[in-house]
Scaffold this active site. Sequence first.
Site, PDB file in Angstrom:
ATOM      1  N   CYS A 175     -13.755   3.703 -28.457  1.00 53.44           N
ATOM      2  CA  CYS A 175     -15.020   4.411 -28.654  1.00 53.44           C
ATOM      3  C   CYS A 175     -15.742   4.712 -27.347  1.00 53.44           C
ATOM      4  O   CYS A 175     -16.851   4.223 -27.102  1.00 53.44           O
ATOM      5  CB  CYS A 175     -15.905   3.582 -29.573  1.00 53.44           C
ATOM      6  SG  CYS A 175     -15.040   3.247 -31.097  1.00 53.44           S
ATOM      7  N   GLU A 176     -15.092   5.427 -26.472  1.00 54.28           N
ATOM      8  CA  GLU A 176     -15.716   5.876 -25.230  1.00 54.28           C
ATOM      9  C   GLU A 176     -15.125   7.228 -24.865  1.00 54.28           C
ATOM     10  O   GLU A 176     -13.911   7.419 -25.028  1.00 54.28           O
ATOM     11  CB  GLU A 176     -15.392   4.923 -24.069  1.00 54.28           C
ATOM     12  CG  GLU A 176     -15.941   3.547 -24.243  1.00 54.28           C
ATOM     13  CD  GLU A 176     -16.161   2.828 -22.924  1.00 54.28           C
ATOM     14  OE1 GLU A 176     -16.225   3.487 -21.868  1.00 54.28           O
ATOM     15  OE2 GLU A 176     -16.262   1.602 -22.980  1.00 54.28           O
ATOM     16  N   ARG A 215      -5.880   3.070 -15.662  1.00 55.36           N
ATOM     17  CA  ARG A 215      -5.894   3.845 -14.418  1.00 55.36           C
ATOM     18  C   ARG A 215      -6.525   5.243 -14.570  1.00 55.36           C
ATOM     19  O   ARG A 215      -7.328   5.646 -13.729  1.00 55.36           O
ATOM     20  CB  ARG A 215      -4.496   3.946 -13.805  1.00 55.36           C
ATOM     21  CG  ARG A 215      -3.868   2.576 -13.465  1.00 55.36           C
ATOM     22  CD  ARG A 215      -2.664   2.686 -12.564  1.00 55.36           C
ATOM     23  NE  ARG A 215      -3.042   3.022 -11.213  1.00 55.36           N
ATOM     24  CZ  ARG A 215      -2.911   4.200 -10.671  1.00 55.36           C
ATOM     25  NH1 ARG A 215      -2.354   5.185 -11.351  1.00 55.36           N
ATOM     26  NH2 ARG A 215      -3.303   4.431  -9.444  1.00 55.36           N
ATOM     27  N   GLU A 229       4.095  -6.785   1.764  1.00 57.43           N
ATOM     28  CA  GLU A 229       3.631  -7.157   0.419  1.00 57.43           C
ATOM     29  C   GLU A 229       3.523  -5.940  -0.501  1.00 57.43           C
ATOM     30  O   GLU A 229       2.447  -5.652  -1.010  1.00 57.43           O
ATOM     31  CB  GLU A 229       2.217  -7.736   0.465  1.00 57.43           C
ATOM     32  CG  GLU A 229       1.952  -8.832   1.409  1.00 57.43           C
ATOM     33  CD  GLU A 229       0.473  -9.206   1.448  1.00 57.43           C
ATOM     34  OE1 GLU A 229       0.225 -10.388   1.608  1.00 57.43           O
ATOM     35  OE2 GLU A 229      -0.401  -8.313   1.327  1.00 57.43           O
ATOM     36  N   PRO A 230       4.592  -5.235  -0.753  1.00 55.87           N
ATOM     37  CA  PRO A 230       4.482  -4.054  -1.609  1.00 55.87           C
ATOM     38  C   PRO A 230       4.363  -4.433  -3.079  1.00 55.87           C
ATOM     39  O   PRO A 230       4.976  -5.406  -3.535  1.00 55.87           O
ATOM     40  CB  PRO A 230       5.828  -3.354  -1.368  1.00 55.87           C
ATOM     41  CG  PRO A 230       6.766  -4.477  -1.043  1.00 55.87           C
ATOM     42  CD  PRO A 230       5.949  -5.512  -0.317  1.00 55.87           C
ATOM     43  N   GLY A 231       3.556  -3.686  -3.803  1.00 56.23           N
ATOM     44  CA  GLY A 231       3.477  -3.860  -5.251  1.00 56.23           C
ATOM     45  C   GLY A 231       3.982  -2.595  -5.909  1.00 56.23           C
ATOM     46  O   GLY A 231       5.116  -2.488  -6.368  1.00 56.23           O
ATOM     47  N   ARG A 232       3.118  -1.557  -5.861  1.00 62.41           N
ATOM     48  CA  ARG A 232       3.393  -0.299  -6.548  1.00 62.41           C
ATOM     49  C   ARG A 232       4.728   0.333  -6.138  1.00 62.41           C
ATOM     50  O   ARG A 232       5.424   0.895  -6.986  1.00 62.41           O
ATOM     51  CB  ARG A 232       2.250   0.662  -6.211  1.00 62.41           C
ATOM     52  CG  ARG A 232       2.287   1.967  -6.950  1.00 62.41           C
ATOM     53  CD  ARG A 232       1.242   2.947  -6.412  1.00 62.41           C
ATOM     54  NE  ARG A 232       0.013   2.356  -5.982  1.00 62.41           N
ATOM     55  CZ  ARG A 232      -1.128   2.378  -6.686  1.00 62.41           C
ATOM     56  NH1 ARG A 232      -1.170   2.960  -7.853  1.00 62.41           N
ATOM     57  NH2 ARG A 232      -2.231   1.826  -6.206  1.00 62.41           N
ATOM     58  N   GLY A 263       0.766  -1.239   0.000  1.00 62.56           N
ATOM     59  CA  GLY A 263       0.000   0.000   0.000  1.00 62.56           C
ATOM     60  C   GLY A 263       0.793   1.282   0.000  1.00 62.56           C
ATOM     61  O   GLY A 263       0.221   2.379  -0.065  1.00 62.56           O
ATOM     62  N   TYR A 307      -9.813   5.380 -12.270  1.00 62.09           N
ATOM     63  CA  TYR A 307      -9.665   6.078 -10.980  1.00 62.09           C
ATOM     64  C   TYR A 307      -9.423   7.578 -11.155  1.00 62.09           C
ATOM     65  O   TYR A 307      -9.079   8.255 -10.200  1.00 62.09           O
ATOM     66  CB  TYR A 307      -8.454   5.538 -10.202  1.00 62.09           C
ATOM     67  CG  TYR A 307      -8.315   4.043 -10.144  1.00 62.09           C
ATOM     68  CD1 TYR A 307      -9.224   3.267  -9.440  1.00 62.09           C
ATOM     69  CD2 TYR A 307      -7.247   3.409 -10.775  1.00 62.09           C
ATOM     70  CE1 TYR A 307      -9.068   1.892  -9.368  1.00 62.09           C
ATOM     71  CE2 TYR A 307      -7.085   2.026 -10.707  1.00 62.09           C
ATOM     72  CZ  TYR A 307      -8.006   1.280 -10.002  1.00 62.09           C
ATOM     73  OH  TYR A 307      -7.843  -0.078  -9.931  1.00 62.09           O
TER      74      TYR A 307
HETATM   75  N1  LLP Z   1      -1.477  -7.055  -0.675  1.00 63.70           N
HETATM   76  C1  LLP Z   1      -2.792  -7.193  -0.950  1.00 63.70           C
HETATM   77  C2  LLP Z   1      -3.584  -8.171  -0.204  1.00 63.70           C
HETATM   78  C3  LLP Z   1      -3.378  -6.392  -1.938  1.00 63.70           C
HETATM   79  O1  LLP Z   1      -4.670  -6.530  -2.203  1.00 63.70           O
HETATM   80  C4  LLP Z   1      -2.588  -5.456  -2.654  1.00 63.70           C
HETATM   81  C5  LLP Z   1      -3.177  -4.610  -3.684  1.00 63.70           C
HETATM   82  C6  LLP Z   1      -1.221  -5.369  -2.338  1.00 63.70           C
HETATM   83  C7  LLP Z   1      -0.707  -6.179  -1.335  1.00 63.70           C
HETATM   84  C8  LLP Z   1      -0.288  -4.425  -3.041  1.00 63.70           C
HETATM   85  O2  LLP Z   1      -0.662  -3.100  -2.897  1.00 63.70           O
HETATM   86  P1  LLP Z   1       0.310  -1.921  -3.381  1.00 63.70           P
HETATM   87  O3  LLP Z   1       1.583  -2.029  -2.571  1.00 63.70           O
HETATM   88  O4  LLP Z   1       0.590  -2.118  -4.816  1.00 63.70           O
HETATM   89  O5  LLP Z   1      -0.439  -0.683  -3.111  1.00 63.70           O
HETATM   90  N2  LLP Z   1      -5.386  -1.227  -9.385  1.00 63.70           N
HETATM   91  C9  LLP Z   1      -5.196  -0.236  -8.361  1.00 63.70           C
HETATM   92  C10 LLP Z   1      -4.518  -0.779  -7.135  1.00 63.70           C
HETATM   93  C11 LLP Z   1      -5.216  -2.003  -6.543  1.00 63.70           C
HETATM   94  C12 LLP Z   1      -4.504  -2.580  -5.360  1.00 63.70           C
HETATM   95  C13 LLP Z   1      -5.085  -3.906  -5.018  1.00 63.70           C
HETATM   96  N3  LLP Z   1      -4.432  -4.581  -3.953  1.00 63.70           N
HETATM   97  C14 LLP Z   1      -4.441   0.951  -8.964  1.00 63.70           C
HETATM   98  O6  LLP Z   1      -4.140   0.937 -10.162  1.00 63.70           O
HETATM   99  O7  LLP Z   1      -4.183   1.941  -8.276  1.00 63.70           O
END
Ligand code: LLP
Length: 418
Positions: free
Chosen positions: A342-343, A309, A270-273, A236, A313
């Site tokens: 087409c939107e 995105r 659990e970082p993604g972004r 997050g 959002y």
């Molecule tokens: N762990 C869990 C259980 C999650 O559901 C998520 C993201 C993460 C970790 C990683 O979150 P991050 O570190 O990336 O913030 N599509 C949206 C974001 C959806 C996030 C869903 N869950 C966007 O483009 O902003």
Amino acid sequence: MHRFTFRNNELYCEQVRVADVAERIPTPFYLYSYSTLVDHYRKLKNAFSPIKPLICFSIKSNSNLAVVRALVKNGAGVDIVSGGELYRARLAGTDPKKIVYAGVGKKSHEIAEALRYGIFFFNVESEDELDEIQRVAASLGRTANIALRINPDVIPKTHSYIATGKGETKFGLDFETVHRIFNNRWKYPNLKIRGVHIHIGSQILDAAPFEKAIRKVLDFIRANGIDIDYFNIGGGLGIIYSIEHPQTARSFAKKILPMLKRSGLKIILEPGRFISGNSGIFVTSVVYTKRTPRKKFVIVDGAMNDLIRPSLYEAYHKIIPVKVDATSSKTSERVDVVGPICESGDFLGKERFLPQVRRGDMLAVMGAGAYGFSMSSNYNSRPRSAEAMVMGKNLYIIRRRESYKDLIRGESIPKVLK
Ligand code: LLP
């Protein structure tokens, strides 16, 4: 910091000119910087080094095999949410003991696949799911490690679609239910309930909601004498898309490390972004420009199917020309950068000031490494774009652009219609 920089008025990814990439693959495409990816992973790892957490890259943010492999090779684990993501994690050679699996709707076959691979933790989100994992584990003669996902009911400041830690969302279990489950552990002979998990939302810019959620969970564990060894604090962490000032890995760690250390629990992140977001750009070419009595539009070959995105959002992504014409005296103009779909919702940026662009000019949409390609689709029967990765001066195509044949893969016309 990312490795997309200007040299002699041209955009580079590490040591490769973005314009040169376009000579090899047609636009639109995604381009990732290997060293940015790894650097962001290491930033978190170093910031939290006193407690040596397991860092599981959330592959929903970017699930390309090469991207996952790059991080796994550097020691990362993986956070998955589906059988498909497990499949990818396996192909990327992820150590099963570094895989955590969240999600509210795990199906029996997905649970069985994860058990057979021997993943580290299931992050469980309901009592029904707990029963199902018990049933599947018993039938396979396996034991599953469980972390209960707690919904701590905190309000992170972010887009409502990506705030997951509020009480009214579908995620996690309330404290009372968690308490009941711990008291009834004996009901699950094939489960080792060894941890708790939270994930309060995404693109969160300051540490306060994390601190609040972590404190709530630790207080709950202490007050109820709950015996566990792991605490997964989720992902997050927000990043810079425009003028944000998110917490750095170090300042974030500084705020929460004391609490985590005191808990004596082993920590999972659990970082993604944070890792993938600014490690990638989306490169698109101008197809036409068009002036109407109200506006000027720059129509590009990338669209909402490639990068949803902005449409979904109203997310802001910086858009910059890949080549800046330093000799041009032309001032910038206000435009909407839109795709061919087409939107009216098909835009990459609205009301942007861009130097005058012409047909064929290339634009880079920044911060597109997370939830870019992984959320792309074939809407309007548009083949999904290629993905490439730069490592130093080398360019690797890590996903070829889809063909028309790919579009219809698996489809058939019933005989009766022939
Ligand atoms: N762990 C869990 C259980 C999650 O559901 C998520 C993201 C993460 C970790 C990683 O979150 P991050 O570190 O990336 O913030 N599509 C949206 C974001 C959806 C996030 C869903 N869950 C966007 O483009 O902003």
